[in-house]
Motif scaffolding. Structure first.
Motif, PDB file in Angstrom:
ATOM      1  N   ARG A 171      -2.374 -64.635 -61.843  1.00  0.00           N
ATOM      2  CA  ARG A 171      -3.721 -65.107 -62.184  1.00  0.00           C
ATOM      3  C   ARG A 171      -3.805 -66.626 -62.029  1.00  0.00           C
ATOM      4  O   ARG A 171      -4.867 -67.178 -61.680  1.00  0.00           O
ATOM      5  CB  ARG A 171      -4.056 -64.703 -63.620  1.00  0.00           C
ATOM      6  CG  ARG A 171      -5.437 -65.145 -64.096  1.00  0.00           C
ATOM      7  CD  ARG A 171      -5.785 -64.457 -65.404  1.00  0.00           C
ATOM      8  NE  ARG A 171      -4.853 -64.807 -66.458  1.00  0.00           N
ATOM      9  CZ  ARG A 171      -4.987 -65.863 -67.261  1.00  0.00           C
ATOM     10  NH1 ARG A 171      -6.021 -66.683 -67.092  1.00  0.00           N
ATOM     11  NH2 ARG A 171      -4.119 -66.105 -68.207  1.00  0.00           N
ATOM     12  N   HIS A 172      -2.666 -67.301 -62.291  1.00  0.00           N
ATOM     13  CA  HIS A 172      -2.649 -68.758 -62.196  1.00  0.00           C
ATOM     14  C   HIS A 172      -2.156 -69.262 -60.837  1.00  0.00           C
ATOM     15  O   HIS A 172      -2.441 -70.406 -60.465  1.00  0.00           O
ATOM     16  CB  HIS A 172      -1.736 -69.341 -63.286  1.00  0.00           C
ATOM     17  CG  HIS A 172      -2.267 -69.177 -64.666  1.00  0.00           C
ATOM     18  ND1 HIS A 172      -1.774 -68.242 -65.553  1.00  0.00           N
ATOM     19  CD2 HIS A 172      -3.272 -69.809 -65.315  1.00  0.00           C
ATOM     20  CE1 HIS A 172      -2.427 -68.320 -66.693  1.00  0.00           C
ATOM     21  NE2 HIS A 172      -3.347 -69.255 -66.584  1.00  0.00           N
ATOM     22  N   THR A 173      -1.403 -68.450 -60.125  1.00  0.00           N
ATOM     23  CA  THR A 173      -0.808 -68.932 -58.870  1.00  0.00           C
ATOM     24  C   THR A 173      -1.409 -68.290 -57.626  1.00  0.00           C
ATOM     25  O   THR A 173      -1.160 -68.751 -56.517  1.00  0.00           O
ATOM     26  CB  THR A 173       0.709 -68.663 -58.870  1.00  0.00           C
ATOM     27  OG1 THR A 173       0.945 -67.249 -58.946  1.00  0.00           O
ATOM     28  CG2 THR A 173       1.387 -69.355 -60.060  1.00  0.00           C
ATOM     29  N   GLY A 174      -2.202 -67.227 -57.817  1.00  0.00           N
ATOM     30  CA  GLY A 174      -2.731 -66.490 -56.669  1.00  0.00           C
ATOM     31  C   GLY A 174      -3.530 -67.335 -55.707  1.00  0.00           C
ATOM     32  O   GLY A 174      -3.433 -67.155 -54.478  1.00  0.00           O
ATOM     33  N   HIS A 175      -4.304 -68.286 -56.229  1.00  0.00           N
ATOM     34  CA  HIS A 175      -5.131 -69.100 -55.323  1.00  0.00           C
ATOM     35  C   HIS A 175      -4.269 -70.018 -54.455  1.00  0.00           C
ATOM     36  O   HIS A 175      -4.658 -70.375 -53.341  1.00  0.00           O
ATOM     37  CB  HIS A 175      -6.166 -69.904 -56.111  1.00  0.00           C
ATOM     38  CG  HIS A 175      -5.595 -70.919 -57.046  1.00  0.00           C
ATOM     39  ND1 HIS A 175      -4.912 -70.582 -58.192  1.00  0.00           N
ATOM     40  CD2 HIS A 175      -5.591 -72.283 -56.987  1.00  0.00           C
ATOM     41  CE1 HIS A 175      -4.537 -71.674 -58.822  1.00  0.00           C
ATOM     42  NE2 HIS A 175      -4.928 -72.719 -58.103  1.00  0.00           N
ATOM     43  N   HIS A 176      -3.097 -70.390 -54.962  1.00  0.00           N
ATOM     44  CA  HIS A 176      -2.191 -71.190 -54.135  1.00  0.00           C
ATOM     45  C   HIS A 176      -1.647 -70.356 -52.972  1.00  0.00           C
ATOM     46  O   HIS A 176      -1.518 -70.853 -51.849  1.00  0.00           O
ATOM     47  CB  HIS A 176      -1.027 -71.699 -54.983  1.00  0.00           C
ATOM     48  CG  HIS A 176      -1.426 -72.638 -56.079  1.00  0.00           C
ATOM     49  ND1 HIS A 176      -2.113 -73.810 -55.845  1.00  0.00           N
ATOM     50  CD2 HIS A 176      -1.223 -72.581 -57.424  1.00  0.00           C
ATOM     51  CE1 HIS A 176      -2.322 -74.439 -56.989  1.00  0.00           C
ATOM     52  NE2 HIS A 176      -1.785 -73.714 -57.956  1.00  0.00           N
ATOM     53  N   LEU A 177      -1.343 -69.104 -53.253  1.00  0.00           N
ATOM     54  CA  LEU A 177      -0.863 -68.224 -52.185  1.00  0.00           C
ATOM     55  C   LEU A 177      -1.961 -67.978 -51.156  1.00  0.00           C
ATOM     56  O   LEU A 177      -1.682 -67.910 -49.954  1.00  0.00           O
ATOM     57  CB  LEU A 177      -0.365 -66.904 -52.781  1.00  0.00           C
ATOM     58  CG  LEU A 177       0.737 -67.030 -53.843  1.00  0.00           C
ATOM     59  CD1 LEU A 177       1.184 -65.654 -54.308  1.00  0.00           C
ATOM     60  CD2 LEU A 177       1.911 -67.831 -53.312  1.00  0.00           C
ATOM     61  N   GLU A 178      -3.187 -67.849 -51.630  1.00  0.00           N
ATOM     62  CA  GLU A 178      -4.308 -67.690 -50.704  1.00  0.00           C
ATOM     63  C   GLU A 178      -4.466 -68.936 -49.822  1.00  0.00           C
ATOM     64  O   GLU A 178      -4.801 -68.826 -48.636  1.00  0.00           O
ATOM     65  CB  GLU A 178      -5.592 -67.422 -51.480  1.00  0.00           C
ATOM     66  CG  GLU A 178      -5.662 -66.056 -52.124  1.00  0.00           C
ATOM     67  CD  GLU A 178      -5.557 -64.933 -51.093  1.00  0.00           C
ATOM     68  OE1 GLU A 178      -6.057 -65.111 -49.956  1.00  0.00           O
ATOM     69  OE2 GLU A 178      -4.957 -63.895 -51.417  1.00  0.00           O
ATOM     70  N   ALA A 179      -4.216 -70.089 -50.388  1.00  0.00           N
ATOM     71  CA  ALA A 179      -4.306 -71.321 -49.595  1.00  0.00           C
ATOM     72  C   ALA A 179      -3.240 -71.343 -48.501  1.00  0.00           C
ATOM     73  O   ALA A 179      -3.504 -71.798 -47.381  1.00  0.00           O
ATOM     74  CB  ALA A 179      -4.152 -72.538 -50.509  1.00  0.00           C
ATOM     75  N   LEU A 180      -2.061 -70.815 -48.823  1.00  0.00           N
ATOM     76  CA  LEU A 180      -1.025 -70.734 -47.791  1.00  0.00           C
ATOM     77  C   LEU A 180      -1.438 -69.774 -46.680  1.00  0.00           C
ATOM     78  O   LEU A 180      -1.212 -70.041 -45.496  1.00  0.00           O
ATOM     79  CB  LEU A 180       0.300 -70.274 -48.426  1.00  0.00           C
ATOM     80  CG  LEU A 180       1.004 -71.275 -49.340  1.00  0.00           C
ATOM     81  CD1 LEU A 180       2.224 -70.629 -49.981  1.00  0.00           C
ATOM     82  CD2 LEU A 180       1.422 -72.522 -48.571  1.00  0.00           C
ATOM     83  N   ARG A 181      -2.032 -68.643 -47.062  1.00  0.00           N
ATOM     84  CA  ARG A 181      -2.522 -67.692 -46.049  1.00  0.00           C
ATOM     85  C   ARG A 181      -3.544 -68.365 -45.135  1.00  0.00           C
ATOM     86  O   ARG A 181      -3.528 -68.196 -43.915  1.00  0.00           O
ATOM     87  CB  ARG A 181      -3.152 -66.478 -46.730  1.00  0.00           C
ATOM     88  CG  ARG A 181      -2.178 -65.526 -47.376  1.00  0.00           C
ATOM     89  CD  ARG A 181      -2.868 -64.239 -47.831  1.00  0.00           C
ATOM     90  NE  ARG A 181      -1.918 -63.356 -48.473  1.00  0.00           N
ATOM     91  CZ  ARG A 181      -1.695 -63.300 -49.776  1.00  0.00           C
ATOM     92  NH1 ARG A 181      -2.395 -64.100 -50.596  1.00  0.00           N
ATOM     93  NH2 ARG A 181      -0.800 -62.473 -50.270  1.00  0.00           N
ATOM     94  N   ALA A 182      -4.419 -69.136 -45.745  1.00  0.00           N
ATOM     95  CA  ALA A 182      -5.462 -69.802 -44.965  1.00  0.00           C
ATOM     96  C   ALA A 182      -4.879 -70.821 -43.996  1.00  0.00           C
ATOM     97  O   ALA A 182      -5.488 -71.132 -42.967  1.00  0.00           O
ATOM     98  CB  ALA A 182      -6.452 -70.493 -45.912  1.00  0.00           C
ATOM     99  N   LYS A 183      -3.696 -71.315 -44.320  1.00  0.00           N
ATOM    100  CA  LYS A 183      -3.026 -72.273 -43.449  1.00  0.00           C
ATOM    101  C   LYS A 183      -2.163 -71.582 -42.389  1.00  0.00           C
ATOM    102  O   LYS A 183      -1.478 -72.243 -41.610  1.00  0.00           O
ATOM    103  CB  LYS A 183      -2.169 -73.230 -44.280  1.00  0.00           C
ATOM    104  CG  LYS A 183      -2.993 -74.211 -45.115  1.00  0.00           C
ATOM    105  CD  LYS A 183      -2.074 -75.041 -46.004  1.00  0.00           C
ATOM    106  CE  LYS A 183      -2.855 -76.116 -46.739  1.00  0.00           C
ATOM    107  NZ  LYS A 183      -3.300 -77.210 -45.839  1.00  0.00           N
ATOM    108  N   GLY A 184      -2.160 -70.241 -42.400  1.00  0.00           N
ATOM    109  CA  GLY A 184      -1.431 -69.501 -41.379  1.00  0.00           C
ATOM    110  C   GLY A 184      -0.002 -69.144 -41.714  1.00  0.00           C
ATOM    111  O   GLY A 184       0.752 -68.721 -40.825  1.00  0.00           O
ATOM    112  N   VAL A 185       0.384 -69.310 -42.984  1.00  0.00           N
ATOM    113  CA  VAL A 185       1.744 -68.921 -43.371  1.00  0.00           C
ATOM    114  C   VAL A 185       1.844 -67.397 -43.286  1.00  0.00           C
ATOM    115  O   VAL A 185       1.009 -66.680 -43.821  1.00  0.00           O
ATOM    116  CB  VAL A 185       2.066 -69.402 -44.800  1.00  0.00           C
ATOM    117  CG1 VAL A 185       3.441 -68.894 -45.240  1.00  0.00           C
ATOM    118  CG2 VAL A 185       2.022 -70.931 -44.855  1.00  0.00           C
TER     119      VAL A 185
END
Length: 233
Positions: A171-185
Motif C-alpha cells: 500500500r505504501h510502496t506500490g506506487h514506486h513500483l508502478e513508477a519503475l514500470r512506467a520507466k520501462g523496468v
C-alpha cells in the motif's frame, strides 16, 4: 610487517576475499615447518611464507582456483629436499548490504550487519551510492516516503543485486513500483523486489524490524526457507 593473523583479521574486517595456506605435514627435510602460513589474494601474497619461494609460488598458483571453489583443499608441494602437505582455505568476500535512508531501522541494520556476515554501506540518498561497489550485493531501502526512492532503485538495478527489499507494505510502496514500470523496468525485475521486507516475526519496533530483515537476508544468502511477509500485506 603485520603477522599473518593480523593481516587476516584486517582483511576479513574489510570484507575482502583471501586464501590462507597452512603447512600440516612434512615429508623428508623440506625448507618449511608445521604451522607455517601464507596469506594470499587470488594473485598476490599478503603475509607470511610456507618456507621458501618455491612453495609460496606453488600455493599462489592454486589460490585463484581454490577461492573460486569456495571449499578448503589439501595440496602437496614438492621440493628437492622433501614435500609438504598444505591446508588451503578460502575466506569468501562478505556480500555488501546497501542500506538506503537514514532511519532508525537503517541504523540497526548498519550496526548488526557485520555480525551476520554482511559489509554494510550507508546511502542516505540515491546520490550517495558509492560507485565502487562490487561483488555480491543486497539492497534494503528503509523509507517508503523517500522522494528519491525510485532513483535509488534505478541506481542499483543495473548492478544486479541478489536481493532488493523495501520497508513498508505494498500500500505504501506500490506506487514506486508502478513508477519503475512506467520507466520501462522489466516485470521480472520488479517481481524480485520484496515488499514488505523481513521475516514474519511480529516485528514492531525499529530494532525488531531490522532483526526480521537481517534474518531474511541470511535466509536468502544461505538458502534457508524463511517465512517472508506476504507481498499482499
Amino acid at each position: 610487517m603485520p603477522s599473518v593473523e593480523e593481516e587476516l583479521a584486517a582483511r576479513l574486517a574489510q570484507g575482502e576475499e583471501v586464501v590462507l595456506a597452512t603447512v600440516i605435514k612434512l615429508d623428508g627435510e623440506p625448507p618449511s615447518q608445521p604451522g607455517a602460513k601464507l596469506l594470499m589474494t587470488r594473485n598476490a601474497p599478503l603475509a607470511g611464507t610456507l618456507g621458501c619461494s618455491e612453495f609460496d609460488s606453488a600455493a599462489l598458483a592454486d589460490s585463484a582456483a581454490i577461492a573460486t571453489s569456495g571449499a578448503p583443499q589439501v595440496r602437496t608441494y614438492r621440493h628437492d629436499l622433501g614435500s609438504i602437505d598444505v591446508y588451503v582455505e578460502p575466506y569468501i568476500a562478505a556480500p555488501t548490504l546497501v542500506v538506503f535512508a537514514a532511519t532508525p531501522v537503517a541504523q540497526a541494520l548498519l550496526r548488526w550487519a557485520p555480525d551476520v556476515g554482511f559489509r554494510p554501506v550507508m546511502a542516505a540518498r540515491a546520490a550517495d551510492l558509492p560507485a565502487d561497489i562490487d561483488g555480491e550485493l543486497f539492497v534494503v531501502h528503509t523509507n517508503h516516503d523517500a522522494d528519491d526512492l525510485v532513483q535509488a532503485l534505478e541506481a542499483v538495478l543495473p548492478r544486479d543485486p541478489r536481493f532488493i527489499g523495501l520497508v513498508g507494505s505494498r500500500r505504501h510502496t506500490g506506487h514506486h513500483l508502478e513508477a519503475l514500470r512506467a520507466k520501462g523496468v522489466p516485470e521480472e525485475v520488479i517481481a524480485r523486489i520484496q515488499s514488505p521486507v523481513g521475516l514474519d516475526i511480529g516485528a514492531r519496533t525499529p530494532a525488531e524490524i531490522a532483526l526480521s530483515i537481517l534474518a531474511g537476508l541470511v535466509a536468502v544468502r544461505r538458502g534457508g526457507g524463511g517465512g517472508w511477509k506476504s507481498k499482499n500485506g
